[in-house]
Write a protein that holds these residues in place. Structure first.
Motif, PDB file in Angstrom:
ATOM      1  N   THR A 147       4.729  -3.290   9.172  1.00  0.00           N
ATOM      2  CA  THR A 147       4.231  -3.163   7.797  1.00  0.00           C
ATOM      3  C   THR A 147       5.378  -3.413   6.831  1.00  0.00           C
ATOM      4  O   THR A 147       6.527  -3.584   7.238  1.00  0.00           O
ATOM      5  N   PRO A 202       3.015  -1.952  -0.175  1.00  0.00           N
ATOM      6  CA  PRO A 202       2.083  -1.296   0.770  1.00  0.00           C
ATOM      7  C   PRO A 202       0.760  -2.029   0.974  1.00  0.00           C
ATOM      8  O   PRO A 202       0.072  -1.763   1.949  1.00  0.00           O
ATOM      9  N   ASN A 203       0.412  -2.947   0.071  1.00  0.00           N
ATOM     10  CA  ASN A 203      -0.864  -3.661   0.319  1.00  0.00           C
ATOM     11  C   ASN A 203      -0.660  -5.108   0.791  1.00  0.00           C
ATOM     12  O   ASN A 203      -1.581  -5.903   0.787  1.00  0.00           O
ATOM     13  N   GLN A 252       0.698  -1.460   4.825  1.00  0.00           N
ATOM     14  CA  GLN A 252       1.107  -0.061   4.957  1.00  0.00           C
ATOM     15  C   GLN A 252      -0.056   0.856   4.586  1.00  0.00           C
ATOM     16  O   GLN A 252      -0.288   1.878   5.236  1.00  0.00           O
ATOM     17  N   GLU A 253      -0.798   0.458   3.569  1.00  0.00           N
ATOM     18  CA  GLU A 253      -1.977   1.233   3.148  1.00  0.00           C
ATOM     19  C   GLU A 253      -2.973   1.408   4.294  1.00  0.00           C
ATOM     20  O   GLU A 253      -3.554   2.475   4.478  1.00  0.00           O
ATOM     21  N   THR A 254      -3.172   0.327   5.031  1.00  0.00           N
ATOM     22  CA  THR A 254      -4.102   0.387   6.165  1.00  0.00           C
ATOM     23  C   THR A 254      -3.601   1.377   7.203  1.00  0.00           C
ATOM     24  O   THR A 254      -4.344   2.219   7.714  1.00  0.00           O
ATOM     25  N   ASP A 281      -1.525   3.805   6.721  1.00  0.00           N
ATOM     26  CA  ASP A 281      -1.569   5.179   6.202  1.00  0.00           C
ATOM     27  C   ASP A 281      -2.978   5.777   6.327  1.00  0.00           C
ATOM     28  O   ASP A 281      -3.132   6.998   6.456  1.00  0.00           O
ATOM     29  N   ALA A 282      -3.974   4.931   6.275  1.00  0.00           N
ATOM     30  CA  ALA A 282      -5.352   5.419   6.330  1.00  0.00           C
ATOM     31  C   ALA A 282      -5.848   5.619   7.758  1.00  0.00           C
ATOM     32  O   ALA A 282      -6.970   6.050   7.975  1.00  0.00           O
TER      33      ALA A 282
END
Lengths: 427, 427, 427
Positions: free
Chosen positions: B110, B115-116, B135-137, B139-140
Motif C-alpha cells: 500500500t 491512502p486511496n 491503504q484505505e481498503t 484499513d477497512a
C-alpha cells in the motif's frame, strides 16, 4: 612620431583633403586618392585590366564621371554632382534626357527619416542610373519636366589598388587593409585610410619583426583581386587587421576573425582590456568589410576588424551626415593608439624554450636579480622572469605569460629579452 | 497529418484503449497492446523464446494472468484484479489459499501517504506473489480469514516486442524507443507509446533522410533483447530518442545521452531553446528508462530521452493516480510537436563543403540575391547564405550555422538548399 | 593512529621542540632537526658535499654558528643569538669588531612597522654579515661604540636532507615535501614538518597503493639537490604535495600544480569542496615554496602545495611573531586531516574497464542488489554501481564518477570494489 594630438589633426586634415573626391570601385577617384595618400607613405599602385578573372569574380568595367545634374524647367540645377559626389548612384550609366518628375522618381533615392540627408547608393553589377538627394529637396521639386544628365563612362579600363610594405626581420606578414571605394563619406572609410596611413608611418620608425603590408583597395572586388593576385604568398600572411569606421565618437569595436582564437584576436582583446578603454569585442560574422574575403573558408586568415561604431551601427552610416564633422582628431588618434599598442604586442609575442628547464636556473649568479633598477619595478621584473622561465615550454607565448601572470606585456617581454641575453631561453 | 489538437485527442483515445490491459515484460498484455498499436502503424512483431541468452541476461519465463482476488470470509472480493491490473504484484506466482489477515499482510503493498492510491509493484526475477491495494481498503479489512487467489501462469514462452521502420534515403538509422511493459499506467508509458506512434505516422508522410526505427519493447529486458538481436547493425544507429512520461502537465525534460554532446543532444537543446518552451535539460544518469541500455559504455549510442516530468518526479508515478486523467491531449500534442521539430532539424542537419571557398562567390551573378521573395525574409536568407558559405568547411553542421548566426535552422537549411542547387556547396 | 586532538597536541609539541634550533640551508641545525624528526619516523639522511653540481646550481659551503651578539660599551649584550636564532642574518660571515652605531647600522635589520618584532633575513649567496633586531631595541641603543661578534664558520662541508619512504603496492610514487631551512619560525615551516611527519605515520598504518616518499630538505637548493640526485627515477613520481605554513589560524589554501589539471589538483579540489571546509584554491605561480622546482617546465610534476594562509600572506610571516603561539594544535590537526582525506582518495582513484559493457549486467543474479546493508545506503550503493559501470570505459576515474554522480568518493570506491570482486570491472 608626432604626438597623438598632432597625429589626430594631421589625420583629420587628410580626411578633409580626400573627402570631395568621387571614389568608386574603379576609376580616377581611386587614383587621385592614392596619389594623395602617396604623399604620406610611398605606394606601389596596381592597375588590373577589366575582364581579369579574380577568384569567382571578374574585374568590371571602369567607371568615371565628369558631371551630373537634375535641372528644372528653368535650367536651374536642383541636384548637382559638383556639390557632392553622393548625388549620383555609383556606377550610373550615362543618361541625358528630359522627363516628367513622375517618371524621374523611379531613379531618385532619398531618406524620408532624415529629410535633409543624402543617401549613398550604388549599382555596380546591374546597369542603372540614379540620383541621391535629400527628401527636402525632392519635396520642393514641383511636378513638371526635368533635364537629367549623367556624364559618365563605363568602359574597359582598370581596377586600381595600392600597397605599402614595411620590410621586417622575417618575411612573415601582417596585412592592414582598408577600403578606398566610398565617395564623400568620412568615417566609412576616409578615417580608416588615414589611420592606416599614420600607422604605417609609425611602424616604419624602426624595423619591425614582421613585414607589414598595407593594402588600399576597393571593397570586396579589390580585396578579392588582391587575394587572387597574391595566391602564392598568402601563406606568409600570419595576421591581419581591417580598418574601417575609425573616426566616429563611439567606443572601439573589435570584430574577431572567423577563427575567433587567432593571435590577432587575442592581442586585440588583451590590449583593449589592459588599456581599460571602453570597448566591445564581437564574434565574426560573414558580413561587414573585407574581413569577409580574408576570412573566407578557403583562406581563413587570422584577420580581424577594428572599428569604432561598427558597420551600419550609426544613423549617419552611408549618408551625407558621415562628413568630416562626424569624425574627430581625438577619435582617430585613439584608434591609431590602439593599433600601435596592438602591433607592439603582436610584434614581440613569441614562444620561447627554456634552455635550463630542470629546476630554476640560478638568476643571482647571472646578475639577473640586481641588474634591474628601481624597487617595485624590480620585483615585477623578477616575477616576470620566473613566469617566462616557467612557461617557456614552446607552447606558451609571451601573451599567455602576461595573461596568466597578470603582469604587463611589456614587463614580460623585457624579461624575455633579459633571459634571452643570458642564454636561458631561446625563441 | 491531422492538426495538433486532433492528434492530441487521437493520442488520448489510444491511451484510453490501452489503459485496461495488463502488460508486463512478457505475456498476452504486451501482444494485445501491440495489436492495437498495429492498427495505427504496421508493426513487425518479434517473439523471443524463454531461455534465450541476451547479452548478460536470459529471457525469463512468460507470465500470464487470468484472474486474482482477495475475498473476505463472506466471499466478497475486497481486492479484484478485474478492477485494475495494478492490484496484482507483477509476475506473481500462482496462489490459491486461505489465510488470516496477519499472514496475508506480508504480501500486501500500500501507499500510506496516499491512502486511496494503489501502488504498482513487480518481482520479475525473484518468485513471489502479492497484491497492491489502497491503504484505505486495507484499513477497512477486519481481521479474520481471507481467500487469496492468483490465477497466473509462469511458463516457458516468449518475450514479445515490435518494430516499425520508415525507410529513409540512407540506411543510417534513428531509433525511437518506448517501453510497453507497464500495466494500467497512463503517463508511464501509454503516453510515450501514443506519441511514438503518431510521430511515426507524421514522419512517414514524406521519405525522410534517415531510416527511422520505432521500437516497442518491455523495459530493460526488451531493450537488451533488441540490442542483442541487432548487434550486427548497431553501427547504423546514428541517433535515438527514448520516449516516456510524455503526457503529464509538467514542462518538457530532455535527458542527454551519456556522451552529452551527441547530435541528438544538440538538436533537442536547440529546438527546446529556439521554441521558447519552458523546459529542462539534464545530464545523463545511468538510471531511468532504456537509454540506460542504449548508452551503456559498450554501445554508447547517441540516444537521449524526452519526457515531460521525468522518471519518479511526480507523486502519481507508479500509482493508480497515473491514469488517463493525468495525461492530456494538449501535453501529448506538445511532446509530439517537439519531436517533430527536433527530427525536422536532425533530418536536414548536414555538413557541407564550400566549392568556391576562396573569397565570397558572386551570388548576384547566380541570381541568389533576387530570387528570394519578401524583404526581411530576403535579408535573412542572404545572411543565411553568407553564413553557410562561411562555415561550409566540412566541420560545421547546419545546426552550428544556425547557432552561430542566430538565424532559424529552417532559414539556414533553405539557404543550403539554394547554394547546393547552385553547386556552390556540397554535402 | 591517535585521535586528531591528540595528534594536534603531539604535532604542536614537536614544533616546540624544533623551534629553538638555528636551521639554515646547511649546517648542524638541519642535522639536529632531522635527528628529532627521526624519533617519529625513520629517516634516511643524505649528506651532499659542498661544490657538488646540482642542476644549474652548486652546493654551497656549509654554515655553522656557535655564538653572536652586539654588546654595548659596558659589555652588556643588547642583541644576543642565544635568545633567538633570528638575531643573526642567515649565512653571516664571521665578524669580530668594535664600531660606532653609525657604522653598525648598515648591518642591522628591523621592522619599523612592527617595532617589537625581529625580522628573518638571510644572504646565502652574497657574503655579508648582519643582525636582526626589534626596532624598539635599536631605538634604545645610544650612540657610541659597540662590540659585534659573529662566531660562525663558512667552510666546505655538506648539504643535508632526509627521506622517509613508505613502500606501496606499486613503485609509482607520491612525494610529500617540506623545507627544513628556516630557523625559529613556527608556521614557516615547523608546522609543515610536523604535519608531514604525522601524515607519514598515518599512511604507514596499512600498505598504501602508491609508494609515499617524504622529503625533508632545505628550500630551493635542497629540492634542487634532491631532483638532481634522483633524475633517474623522477618518472616514478606521479603526484606530490608541498606542505608549508600548515598551522596558522587561517583557512586552507591549495595552490595547484603548474599543470592545473593534475590528478593531485583534482583530488584536493574535490576533498576541500566535499568536506565543506572554508578554503581557497589558487592557480600555480612560479613563486612560493619548492613546488617551484618540482613544477619547473623540465619536470612539470603533478605537485601542488597545501598551506593554510599562504606564503607571505600574514603579517607574522618571516618575523619573530611566527612563534609556537601562532600555530595551534587544532589547525595542524585540520591540515593533517585534509591530507589524509586527500591521499585516501588519491590512493584509491583508478580507472576501470567494464567487462560486461553491452547493456547493464544483471546485478540481481550476482547478489549485488541485496548484499549491501541499510536502506538509503543501499540505494546510494546501487546508484554508485550503475555509475561505475557506466563510466568504466578506461577513461573515467573513480573521482570522475564521484563528481559526475554527486556521490561520495568512498561510496563510489566501495561500489568499484564490489564490482571488481564480481569480475564485472577491472582496473
Amino acid at each position: 612620431m608626432a604626438p597623438m594630438t598632432t597625429a589626430g589633426e594631421e589625420m583629420h586634415a587628410l580626411v578633409e583633403r580626400l573627402y570631395p573626391l568621387c571614389r568608386s570601385i574603379t576609376g580616377d577617384g581611386v587614383r587621385a586618392t592614392l596619389d594623395i595618400v602617396g604623399e604620406y607613405v610611398p605606394l606601389q599602385v596596381h592597375e588590373v585590366p577589366t575582364g581579369t578573372q579574380v577568384l569567382d569574380w571578374t574585374v568590371p568595367q571602369e567607371w568615371n564621371i565628369r558631371d551630373a545634374y537634375i535641372a528644372d524647367s528653368a535650367g536651374k540645377r536642383v541636384v548637382d554632382f559638383a556639390a557632392s559626389s553622393l548625388h549620383v548612384l555609383g556606377y550610373s550609366v550615362p543618361v541625358s534626357a528630359t522627363m516628367p518628375l513622375a517618371e524621374l522618381r523611379a531613379h531618385l533615392h532619398t531618406l524620408p527619416d532624415h529629410p535633409n540627408w543624402v543617401p549613398y547608393r550604388t549599382s555596380y553589377y546591374k546597369p542603372q542610373w540614379g540620383f541621391c538627394l535629400a527628401q527636402e529637396t525632392l519635396d520642393a521639386m514641383p511636378d513638371g519636366e526635368y533635364e537629367v544628365r549623367i556624364d559618365s563612362t563605363l568602359t574597359d579600363g582598370h581596377l586600381t589598388y595600392a600597397e605599402h610594405v614595411i620590410p621586417g626581420q622575417v618575411p612573415d606578414e601582417v596585412i592592414v587593409s582598408c577600403h578606398v571605394c566610398h565617395p564623400s563619406l568620412a568615417n566609412d572609410n576616409l578615417a580608416g585610410i588615414a589611420v592606416a596611413t599614420f600607422l604605417a608611418r609609425a611602424l616604419a620608425e624602426q624595423t619591425p619583426y614582421y613585414t607589414y603590408r598595407f593594402i588600399y583597395a576597393p571593397g570586396t572586388i579589390g580585396a578579392i583581386t588582391w587575394l587572387a593576385r597574391n595566391a602564392g604568398r598568402i601563406d606568409r600572411v600570419k595576421h591581419g587587421l581591417v580598418l574601417a569606421c575609425a573616426g566616429d565618437p563611439g567606443r572601439l569595436t573589435y570584430k574577431q576573425s572567423r577563427r575567433g582564437d587567432a593571435e590577432i584576436d587575442r592581442v586585440l582583446r588583451h590590449v583593449l582590456t589592459a588599456s581599460e578603454r571602453p570597448h566591445h569585442v564581437t564574434e565574426f560574422t560573414p558580413y561587414g568589410y573585407d574581413e569577409r574575403q580574408y576570412c573566407s573558408p578557403g583562406f581563413d586568415l587570422g584577420v580581424g576588424s577594428l572599428s569604432r561604431t561598427p558597420y551600419a551601427g550609426y544613423p549617419e552610416y552611408h549618408t551625407s551626415a558621415d562628413n568630416p564633422d562626424f569624425v574627430s582628431p581625438e577619435a582617430m588618434a585613439d584608434t591609431l593608439a590602439v593599433c600601435r599598442e596592438a602591433f607592439a604586442v603582436l610584434d614581440r609575442n613569441r614562444r620561447y624554450v627554456n634552455l635550463s628547464p630542470y629546476g630554476e636556473p640560478q638568476l643571482g649568479r647571472r646578475g639577473l636579480y640586481d641588474a634591474l633598477g628601481g624597487r617595485s619595478d624590480t620585483q615585477q621584473a623578477q616575477m616576470a622572469m620566473l613566469w617566462v622561465l616557467s612557461l617557456a615550454d614552446g607552447e606558451h607565448s609571451l601573451l599567455d605569460v602576461a595573461e596568466r601572470s597578470g603582469l604587463p606585456f611589456d614587463t614580460v617581454a623585457s624579461a624575455a629579452d633579459a633571459l634571452g641575453a643570458a642564454e636561458l631561453i631561446k625563441a
